[in-house]
Design a protein around this motif. Structure first.
Motif, PDB file in Angstrom:
ATOM      1  N   VAL A   3       0.829  -1.203   0.000  1.00 61.28           N
ATOM      2  CA  VAL A   3       0.000   0.000   0.000  1.00 61.28           C
ATOM      3  C   VAL A   3       0.867   1.258   0.000  1.00 61.28           C
ATOM      4  O   VAL A   3       0.606   2.202  -0.739  1.00 61.28           O
ATOM      5  CB  VAL A   3      -0.974  -0.010   1.206  1.00 61.28           C
ATOM      6  N   MET A   4       1.925   1.282   0.816  1.00 62.71           N
ATOM      7  CA  MET A   4       2.781   2.472   0.893  1.00 62.71           C
ATOM      8  C   MET A   4       3.469   2.731  -0.445  1.00 62.71           C
ATOM      9  O   MET A   4       3.539   3.861  -0.900  1.00 62.71           O
ATOM     10  CB  MET A   4       3.807   2.310   2.018  1.00 62.71           C
ATOM     11  N   GLU A   5       3.942   1.669  -1.094  1.00 62.60           N
ATOM     12  CA  GLU A   5       4.589   1.826  -2.390  1.00 62.60           C
ATOM     13  C   GLU A   5       3.594   2.389  -3.406  1.00 62.60           C
ATOM     14  O   GLU A   5       3.931   3.272  -4.187  1.00 62.60           O
ATOM     15  CB  GLU A   5       5.115   0.470  -2.874  1.00 62.60           C
ATOM     16  N   LYS A   6       2.350   1.910  -3.369  1.00 67.61           N
ATOM     17  CA  LYS A   6       1.315   2.401  -4.273  1.00 67.61           C
ATOM     18  C   LYS A   6       1.048   3.888  -4.024  1.00 67.61           C
ATOM     19  O   LYS A   6       0.949   4.667  -4.960  1.00 67.61           O
ATOM     20  CB  LYS A   6       0.034   1.590  -4.084  1.00 67.61           C
ATOM     21  N   LYS A   7       0.967   4.294  -2.748  1.00 67.85           N
ATOM     22  CA  LYS A   7       0.752   5.706  -2.419  1.00 67.85           C
ATOM     23  C   LYS A   7       1.912   6.557  -2.910  1.00 67.85           C
ATOM     24  O   LYS A   7       1.712   7.661  -3.404  1.00 67.85           O
ATOM     25  CB  LYS A   7       0.569   5.893  -0.908  1.00 67.85           C
ATOM     26  N   GLU A   8       3.141   6.050  -2.768  1.00 72.18           N
ATOM     27  CA  GLU A   8       4.318   6.786  -3.236  1.00 72.18           C
ATOM     28  C   GLU A   8       4.269   6.979  -4.751  1.00 72.18           C
ATOM     29  O   GLU A   8       4.579   8.065  -5.246  1.00 72.18           O
ATOM     30  CB  GLU A   8       5.597   6.057  -2.837  1.00 72.18           C
ATOM     31  N   ILE A   9       3.884   5.934  -5.466  1.00 73.45           N
ATOM     32  CA  ILE A   9       3.779   6.020  -6.926  1.00 73.45           C
ATOM     33  C   ILE A   9       2.722   7.051  -7.305  1.00 73.45           C
ATOM     34  O   ILE A   9       2.950   7.905  -8.157  1.00 73.45           O
ATOM     35  CB  ILE A   9       3.459   4.637  -7.546  1.00 73.45           C
ATOM     36  N   ILE A  10       1.557   6.999  -6.645  1.00 77.17           N
ATOM     37  CA  ILE A  10       0.476   7.944  -6.941  1.00 77.17           C
ATOM     38  C   ILE A  10       0.919   9.373  -6.649  1.00 77.17           C
ATOM     39  O   ILE A  10       0.682  10.280  -7.455  1.00 77.17           O
ATOM     40  CB  ILE A  10      -0.805   7.567  -6.165  1.00 77.17           C
ATOM     41  N   ASN A  11       1.595   9.586  -5.519  1.00 81.89           N
ATOM     42  CA  ASN A  11       2.085  10.930  -5.177  1.00 81.89           C
ATOM     43  C   ASN A  11       3.108  11.426  -6.200  1.00 81.89           C
ATOM     44  O   ASN A  11       3.063  12.574  -6.638  1.00 81.89           O
ATOM     45  CB  ASN A  11       2.697  10.955  -3.778  1.00 81.89           C
ATOM     46  N   GLU A  30      -9.024  12.730 -10.502  1.00 77.89           N
ATOM     47  CA  GLU A  30      -8.619  11.520  -9.782  1.00 77.89           C
ATOM     48  C   GLU A  30      -7.521  10.819 -10.556  1.00 77.89           C
ATOM     49  O   GLU A  30      -7.479  10.873 -11.785  1.00 77.89           O
ATOM     50  CB  GLU A  30      -9.836  10.600  -9.633  1.00 77.89           C
ATOM     51  N   LEU A  31      -6.633  10.161  -9.836  1.00 79.99           N
ATOM     52  CA  LEU A  31      -5.577   9.363 -10.429  1.00 79.99           C
ATOM     53  C   LEU A  31      -5.630   8.008  -9.747  1.00 79.99           C
ATOM     54  O   LEU A  31      -5.585   7.930  -8.525  1.00 79.99           O
ATOM     55  CB  LEU A  31      -4.223  10.042 -10.196  1.00 79.99           C
ATOM     56  N   GLU A  32      -5.763   6.948 -10.522  1.00 78.36           N
ATOM     57  CA  GLU A  32      -5.784   5.584  -9.979  1.00 78.36           C
ATOM     58  C   GLU A  32      -4.624   4.810 -10.579  1.00 78.36           C
ATOM     59  O   GLU A  32      -4.337   4.926 -11.771  1.00 78.36           O
ATOM     60  CB  GLU A  32      -7.071   4.854 -10.377  1.00 78.36           C
ATOM     61  N   PHE A  33      -3.988   4.009  -9.751  1.00 83.57           N
ATOM     62  CA  PHE A  33      -2.933   3.122 -10.237  1.00 83.57           C
ATOM     63  C   PHE A  33      -3.199   1.739  -9.675  1.00 83.57           C
ATOM     64  O   PHE A  33      -3.265   1.568  -8.456  1.00 83.57           O
ATOM     65  CB  PHE A  33      -1.543   3.616  -9.821  1.00 83.57           C
ATOM     66  N   THR A  34      -3.427   0.780 -10.557  1.00 79.59           N
ATOM     67  CA  THR A  34      -3.672  -0.592 -10.112  1.00 79.59           C
ATOM     68  C   THR A  34      -2.634  -1.506 -10.747  1.00 79.59           C
ATOM     69  O   THR A  34      -2.274  -1.339 -11.914  1.00 79.59           O
ATOM     70  CB  THR A  34      -5.082  -1.078 -10.505  1.00 79.59           C
TER      71      THR A  34
END
Length: 156
Positions: A3-11, A30-34
């Motif tokens: 989750v933290m890595e995903k938040k870092e990528i989104i930021n 909105e920006l989504e990364f899956t």
């Protein structure tokens, strides 16, 4: 992916893309990364013009330029698909400003726990004040703390 890595990528992606969009007069809604365990990751951008009404030509241009920007900066290590679209007529309300911008519109709110006897509320948005969303529902004014709202979107 953690989750933290995903938040870092989104930021990181938001910091990279936001200045370009702002310069074009386009809002990043909105920006989504899956990133599924198998298959390609997907980066979804929902963009609009402040006040609404982005054209297909503008979305195409944003997609092309953001794609080139991402190719140059390469912020995502794996392969991914870039999707750019409008948030649509029933767009999600994500930011506090959204609750002010869409005052007077019909909305559908889902609360984290039942609020005044139910979790799904549908009514006319009356605004946001003191971290509370005001909603006219069945001719009564309901105030729901912003922190209690799990999902919110415009309704038809």
């Amino acid at each position: 992916m953690e989750v933290m890595e995903k938040k870092e990528i989104i930021n990181r992606l938001t910091e990279l893309i936001q200045p370009y969009l702002m310069a074009q007069g386009v809002e990043l809604v909105e920006l989504e990364f899956t990133q599924p365990r198998r298959g390609r990751a997907t980066l979804r951008l929902f963009v609009d013009r402040p006040g609404g009404g982005i054209t297909l030509d503008e979305i195409t241009r944003v997609s092309r330029v953001v794609g080139e920007l991402l190719d140059v900066h390469d912020p995502i290590s794996s392969s991914y698909t870039l999707e750019v679209s409008s948030p649509g007529l029933t767009r999600a309300l994500k930011k506090p400003q959204d609750y002010e911008r869409y005052t007077g519109r019909l909305v559908r709110l889902t609360t984290r726990t039942p609020w005044e006897g139910k979790q799904v509320h549908r009514g006319i948005l009356k605004g946001l004040a003191n971290e509370e969303v005001s909603l006219e529902e069945d001719r009564a004014l309901v105030r729901i703390p912003l922190a209690e709202i799990a999902k919110a979107r415009l309704d038809l």
